[in-house]
Design a protein around this motif. Structure first.
Motif, PDB file in Angstrom:
ATOM      1  N   SER A 158     -29.581  13.685 -39.369  1.00 15.00           N
ATOM      2  CA  SER A 158     -28.367  14.490 -39.553  1.00 15.00           C
ATOM      3  C   SER A 158     -27.532  13.984 -40.716  1.00 15.00           C
ATOM      4  O   SER A 158     -26.989  14.771 -41.502  1.00 15.00           O
ATOM      5  CB  SER A 158     -27.537  14.489 -38.269  1.00 15.00           C
ATOM      6  OG  SER A 158     -28.249  15.070 -37.208  1.00 15.00           O
ATOM      7  N   HIS A 217     -29.749  24.423 -24.899  1.00 22.70           N
ATOM      8  CA  HIS A 217     -29.632  24.529 -26.352  1.00 22.70           C
ATOM      9  C   HIS A 217     -28.674  23.467 -26.897  1.00 22.70           C
ATOM     10  O   HIS A 217     -27.550  23.308 -26.395  1.00 22.70           O
ATOM     11  CB  HIS A 217     -29.133  25.920 -26.730  1.00 22.70           C
ATOM     12  CG  HIS A 217     -29.100  26.177 -28.204  1.00 22.70           C
ATOM     13  ND1 HIS A 217     -30.228  26.167 -28.987  1.00 22.70           N
ATOM     14  CD2 HIS A 217     -28.060  26.451 -29.041  1.00 22.70           C
ATOM     15  CE1 HIS A 217     -29.893  26.430 -30.236  1.00 22.70           C
ATOM     16  NE2 HIS A 217     -28.598  26.609 -30.305  1.00 22.70           N
ATOM     17  N   ALA A 218     -29.094  22.749 -27.917  1.00 20.51           N
ATOM     18  CA  ALA A 218     -28.314  21.640 -28.466  1.00 20.51           C
ATOM     19  C   ALA A 218     -26.929  22.093 -28.910  1.00 20.51           C
ATOM     20  O   ALA A 218     -26.777  23.124 -29.569  1.00 20.51           O
ATOM     21  CB  ALA A 218     -29.057  21.010 -29.639  1.00 20.51           C
ATOM     22  N   GLY A 219     -25.911  21.312 -28.539  1.00 18.77           N
ATOM     23  CA  GLY A 219     -24.536  21.636 -28.880  1.00 18.77           C
ATOM     24  C   GLY A 219     -23.815  22.457 -27.844  1.00 18.77           C
ATOM     25  O   GLY A 219     -22.633  22.787 -28.025  1.00 18.77           O
ATOM     26  N   GLU A 278     -28.635  24.978 -40.012  1.00 20.04           N
ATOM     27  CA  GLU A 278     -27.991  26.206 -39.558  1.00 20.04           C
ATOM     28  C   GLU A 278     -26.499  26.181 -39.872  1.00 20.04           C
ATOM     29  O   GLU A 278     -25.910  27.195 -40.254  1.00 20.04           O
ATOM     30  CB  GLU A 278     -28.221  26.419 -38.062  1.00 20.04           C
ATOM     31  CG  GLU A 278     -27.629  27.719 -37.569  1.00 20.04           C
ATOM     32  CD  GLU A 278     -27.982  28.031 -36.123  1.00 20.04           C
ATOM     33  OE1 GLU A 278     -27.156  27.767 -35.239  1.00 20.04           O
ATOM     34  OE2 GLU A 278     -29.096  28.548 -35.892  1.00 20.04           O
ATOM     35  N   ARG A 279     -25.870  25.033 -39.719  1.00 21.60           N
ATOM     36  CA  ARG A 279     -24.445  24.907 -40.045  1.00 21.60           C
ATOM     37  C   ARG A 279     -24.175  25.239 -41.507  1.00 21.60           C
ATOM     38  O   ARG A 279     -23.154  25.840 -41.853  1.00 21.60           O
ATOM     39  CB  ARG A 279     -23.961  23.487 -39.747  1.00 21.60           C
ATOM     40  CG  ARG A 279     -23.787  23.178 -38.280  1.00 21.60           C
ATOM     41  CD  ARG A 279     -22.553  23.852 -37.738  1.00 21.60           C
ATOM     42  NE  ARG A 279     -22.284  23.458 -36.356  1.00 21.60           N
ATOM     43  CZ  ARG A 279     -21.285  23.906 -35.635  1.00 21.60           C
ATOM     44  NH1 ARG A 279     -20.451  24.790 -36.164  1.00 21.60           N
ATOM     45  NH2 ARG A 279     -21.111  23.498 -34.401  1.00 21.60           N
ATOM     46  N   GLN A 335     -30.567  21.997 -36.714  1.00 21.56           N
ATOM     47  CA  GLN A 335     -29.178  22.201 -36.293  1.00 21.56           C
ATOM     48  C   GLN A 335     -28.212  22.039 -37.460  1.00 21.56           C
ATOM     49  O   GLN A 335     -27.283  22.839 -37.636  1.00 21.56           O
ATOM     50  CB  GLN A 335     -28.833  21.218 -35.172  1.00 21.56           C
ATOM     51  CG  GLN A 335     -27.501  21.494 -34.501  1.00 21.56           C
ATOM     52  CD  GLN A 335     -27.271  20.593 -33.287  1.00 21.56           C
ATOM     53  OE1 GLN A 335     -28.134  19.809 -32.904  1.00 21.56           O
ATOM     54  NE2 GLN A 335     -26.102  20.707 -32.693  1.00 21.56           N
ATOM     55  N   PHE A 391     -34.262  26.517 -32.261  1.00 27.65           N
ATOM     56  CA  PHE A 391     -34.000  27.053 -33.594  1.00 27.65           C
ATOM     57  C   PHE A 391     -35.304  27.588 -34.171  1.00 27.65           C
ATOM     58  O   PHE A 391     -36.349  26.942 -34.074  1.00 27.65           O
ATOM     59  CB  PHE A 391     -33.440  25.958 -34.514  1.00 27.65           C
ATOM     60  CG  PHE A 391     -32.142  25.382 -34.034  1.00 27.65           C
ATOM     61  CD1 PHE A 391     -30.933  25.887 -34.467  1.00 27.65           C
ATOM     62  CD2 PHE A 391     -32.136  24.327 -33.131  1.00 27.65           C
ATOM     63  CE1 PHE A 391     -29.733  25.352 -34.024  1.00 27.65           C
ATOM     64  CE2 PHE A 391     -30.943  23.780 -32.677  1.00 27.65           C
ATOM     65  CZ  PHE A 391     -29.739  24.300 -33.125  1.00 27.65           C
ATOM     66  N   GLN A 401     -34.580  20.553 -29.052  1.00 27.61           N
ATOM     67  CA  GLN A 401     -34.350  19.158 -28.674  1.00 27.61           C
ATOM     68  C   GLN A 401     -34.599  19.016 -27.173  1.00 27.61           C
ATOM     69  O   GLN A 401     -33.782  19.435 -26.359  1.00 27.61           O
ATOM     70  CB  GLN A 401     -32.937  18.739 -29.073  1.00 27.61           C
ATOM     71  CG  GLN A 401     -32.730  18.790 -30.586  1.00 27.61           C
ATOM     72  CD  GLN A 401     -31.329  18.456 -31.030  1.00 27.61           C
ATOM     73  OE1 GLN A 401     -30.680  17.577 -30.449  1.00 27.61           O
ATOM     74  NE2 GLN A 401     -30.846  19.143 -32.047  1.00 27.61           N
TER      75      GLN A 401
END
Length: 260
Positions: A66, A122-124, A214-215, A211, A137, A107
């Motif tokens: 990340s 789903h992550a987040g 996507e941001r 992730q 994703f 994840q």
């Protein structure tokens, strides 16, 4: 007008590896190299097959990936980010040396524990606070189609006898890659991950890459050659086969650069 990725003004493709063995063949092929340090990490700026890239060794795990993906997006204005490395195989039809191009990732270690039982989510998100119908994703269909076209006709060399090769050429497939901050060294867990999520391979970084991308609204891909089969002997197989199988992921990545 579409940007020509071979021009000097083109935005680079960011390439992330976790460990030196995954990075070695890519770094050796890099031309017109300049180096910059960010976040106590080395970023190699250059060209692969004439295409501008920025290459970095992130270290193992989702947080490290990340950090590097964020630097590639903000500091280097990457137009896409790709992970190149090794993974453990989950699908029993796959073998050491096969390559999975991840067009879907999730994840497997993110979720909710209730009454001692773990449920992935789903992550987040968590279901009782910010619920979502999403899980994982996916690479957009247009990019997935370009990747499939780019891989047509590509053949990888068979593994050596020292790496268990029998003359069979490695298989290259599009598939689902799972990510988690765990090295899977367990037959039962391998079987559960394949059965529960339909995963073809498992590693420790790609879900975080998706992730972050996507941001930033960036395309991403996750290219993994299988160094082991995520079972009880995977820690031995990983060390034995790592240096031979990692270049296969790098070769596939270079083939895919024009598709990004």
């Amino acid at each position: 007008m579409t940007e020509d990725p071979t021009t000097t003004k083109a935005r680079p493709v960011g390439i992330i590896c976790a460990i030196p063995a995954e990075l070695a063949s890519l770094r050796a092929a890099l031309t017109d190299v300049a180096t910059e340090e960010q976040a106590k990490l080395r970023f190699d700026i250059g060209r692969l097959a004439g295409i501008p890239v920025v290459l970095a060794e992130a270290g193992i795990g989702k947080v490290n990936t990340s950090v590097v993906a964020t630097v590639l997006a903000l500091r280097f204005d990457a137009r896409a980010i790709v992970f190149s490395g090794v993974a453990g195989g989950l699908d029993p039809t796959l073998h050491v040396g096969d390559v999975v191009v991840g067009v879907r990732t999730l994840q497997h270690d993110f979720g909710v524990i209730t009454a001692g039982a773990f449920s992935a989510y789903h992550a987040g998100h968590v279901p009782f606070f910010n619920p979502t119908d999403r899980f994982g994703f996916d690479v957009p269909a247009a990019l997935k189609n370009r990747v499939a076209t780019a891989l047509e006709g590509l053949e990888l060399p068979a593994l050596s006898a020292a790496a268990g090769g029998t003359g069979r050429r490695p298989r290259i497939m599009l598939g689902t890659i799972l990510s988690g901050d765990q090295f899977i060294n367990c037959e039962a867990t391998r079987e559960r991950l394949h059965r529960t999520f339909g995963g073809h391979a498992v590693e420790m970084e790609g879900g975080a890459l998706a992730q972050v991308c996507e941001r930033f609204d960036l395309p991403w891909l996750n290219v993994r050659s299988l160094s082991d089969l995520a079972g009880a002997e995977s820690h031995f197989d990983f060390k034995a086969y790592l240096h031979e199988v990692a270049p296969a992921a790098a070769a596939v990545l270079v083939r895919l650069l024009p598709a990004l």
